[in-house]
Design a protein around this motif. Structure first.
Motif, PDB file in Angstrom:
ATOM      1  N   LYS A  55       0.860  -1.184   0.000  1.00  0.00           N
ATOM      2  CA  LYS A  55       0.000   0.000   0.000  1.00  0.00           C
ATOM      3  C   LYS A  55       0.892   1.228   0.000  1.00  0.00           C
ATOM      4  N   VAL A  56       0.612   2.182  -0.864  1.00  0.00           N
ATOM      5  CA  VAL A  56       1.427   3.386  -0.993  1.00  0.00           C
ATOM      6  C   VAL A  56       1.220   4.285   0.218  1.00  0.00           C
ATOM      7  N   LEU A  57       2.331   4.570   0.916  1.00  0.00           N
ATOM      8  CA  LEU A  57       2.301   5.468   2.072  1.00  0.00           C
ATOM      9  C   LEU A  57       2.720   6.880   1.687  1.00  0.00           C
ATOM     10  N   SER A  58       3.683   6.985   0.750  1.00  0.00           N
ATOM     11  CA  SER A  58       4.140   8.291   0.272  1.00  0.00           C
ATOM     12  C   SER A  58       4.835   8.101  -1.069  1.00  0.00           C
ATOM     13  N   THR A  59       4.962   9.202  -1.815  1.00  0.00           N
ATOM     14  CA  THR A  59       5.629   9.155  -3.121  1.00  0.00           C
ATOM     15  C   THR A  59       6.553  10.352  -3.278  1.00  0.00           C
ATOM     16  N   LEU A  60       7.566  10.173  -4.077  1.00  0.00           N
ATOM     17  CA  LEU A  60       8.481  11.241  -4.476  1.00  0.00           C
ATOM     18  C   LEU A  60       8.729  11.068  -5.966  1.00  0.00           C
ATOM     19  N   ASP A  61       8.619  12.149  -6.723  1.00  0.00           N
ATOM     20  CA  ASP A  61       8.857  12.074  -8.160  1.00  0.00           C
ATOM     21  C   ASP A  61      10.200  12.680  -8.510  1.00  0.00           C
ATOM     22  N   THR A 101       9.483   7.210 -10.174  1.00  0.00           N
ATOM     23  CA  THR A 101       8.586   7.498  -9.059  1.00  0.00           C
ATOM     24  C   THR A 101       9.066   6.638  -7.901  1.00  0.00           C
ATOM     25  N   TYR A 102       9.401   7.278  -6.805  1.00  0.00           N
ATOM     26  CA  TYR A 102       9.818   6.571  -5.591  1.00  0.00           C
ATOM     27  C   TYR A 102       8.574   6.417  -4.733  1.00  0.00           C
ATOM     28  N   ALA A 141      10.342   3.041  -9.325  1.00  0.00           N
ATOM     29  CA  ALA A 141       9.781   2.495 -10.559  1.00  0.00           C
ATOM     30  C   ALA A 141       9.882   3.532 -11.668  1.00  0.00           C
ATOM     31  N   PRO A 142       9.825   3.065 -12.912  1.00  0.00           N
ATOM     32  CA  PRO A 142       9.699   4.053 -13.986  1.00  0.00           C
ATOM     33  C   PRO A 142       8.485   4.930 -13.666  1.00  0.00           C
ATOM     34  N   THR A 143       8.493   6.169 -14.098  1.00  0.00           N
ATOM     35  CA  THR A 143       7.448   7.127 -13.748  1.00  0.00           C
ATOM     36  C   THR A 143       6.071   6.472 -13.798  1.00  0.00           C
ATOM     37  N   THR A 144       5.387   6.540 -12.661  1.00  0.00           N
ATOM     38  CA  THR A 144       4.096   5.876 -12.484  1.00  0.00           C
ATOM     39  C   THR A 144       3.149   6.832 -11.775  1.00  0.00           C
ATOM     40  N   ARG A 145       1.914   6.908 -12.249  1.00  0.00           N
ATOM     41  CA  ARG A 145       0.918   7.762 -11.597  1.00  0.00           C
ATOM     42  C   ARG A 145       0.254   6.974 -10.480  1.00  0.00           C
ATOM     43  N   THR A 153      19.340  13.557  -7.176  1.00  0.00           N
ATOM     44  CA  THR A 153      18.191  14.351  -7.611  1.00  0.00           C
ATOM     45  C   THR A 153      17.291  14.710  -6.441  1.00  0.00           C
ATOM     46  N   LEU A 154      17.047  13.730  -5.555  1.00  0.00           N
ATOM     47  CA  LEU A 154      16.176  13.972  -4.405  1.00  0.00           C
ATOM     48  C   LEU A 154      16.943  14.479  -3.194  1.00  0.00           C
ATOM     49  N   ASN A 155      18.284  14.478  -3.282  1.00  0.00           N
ATOM     50  CA  ASN A 155      19.138  14.870  -2.158  1.00  0.00           C
ATOM     51  C   ASN A 155      18.770  14.050  -0.913  1.00  0.00           C
TER      52      ASN A 155
END
Length: 114
Positions: free
Chosen positions: A44-50, A55-56, A70-74, A96-98
């Motif tokens: 279950k997705v708890l949080s995302t970072l693009d 997509t993290y 993952a490769p960019t995912t909505r 990129t995300l530091n």
């Protein structure tokens, strides 16, 4: 004797390359996750970072939390995601995300499931 060594080496190689073996180690899943109705390659997705091209996602499976890239995912928080594992990295630093992830699973694909 030579065949025995080759057989052992081959068996170890298969275990190391098995996505479910690595994921169980990574995410700390057990047979309890199957009993709870969620396969070890879902969460279950708890949080995302693009980031460009990725997509993290922080996922929860049973009582464990882990990150995948993952490769960019909505996706959005609350979605249930199934993924195809590719590579596990420890101490991964995303410039990129530091941010440095203690452990992250890079995946070939991530799909929202119901």
């Amino acid at each position: 004797m030579r065949i025995s060594h080759l057989t052992v080496a081959f068996s170890i190689g298969l275990m190391l390359l098995s996505p479910l073996h690595v994921l169980a180690e990574t995410a700390g899943t057990s047979t309890a996750s199957a009993a709870a109705g969620m396969p070890s390659n879902e969460g279950k997705v708890l949080s995302t970072l693009d980031a460009p091209g990725y997509t993290y996602m922080e996922l929860a499976n049973t009582e464990k939390r882990f990150w995948i890239a993952a490769p960019t995912t909505r996706v959005k928080v609350g979605d249930r995601v199934r993924f195809e594992q590719s590579l596990v990295m420890k101490g991964f630093n995303s410039k990129t995300l530091n941010r440095t992830f203690d452990q992250i699973i890079f995946v070939n694909s991530a799909t929202i499931v119901n």
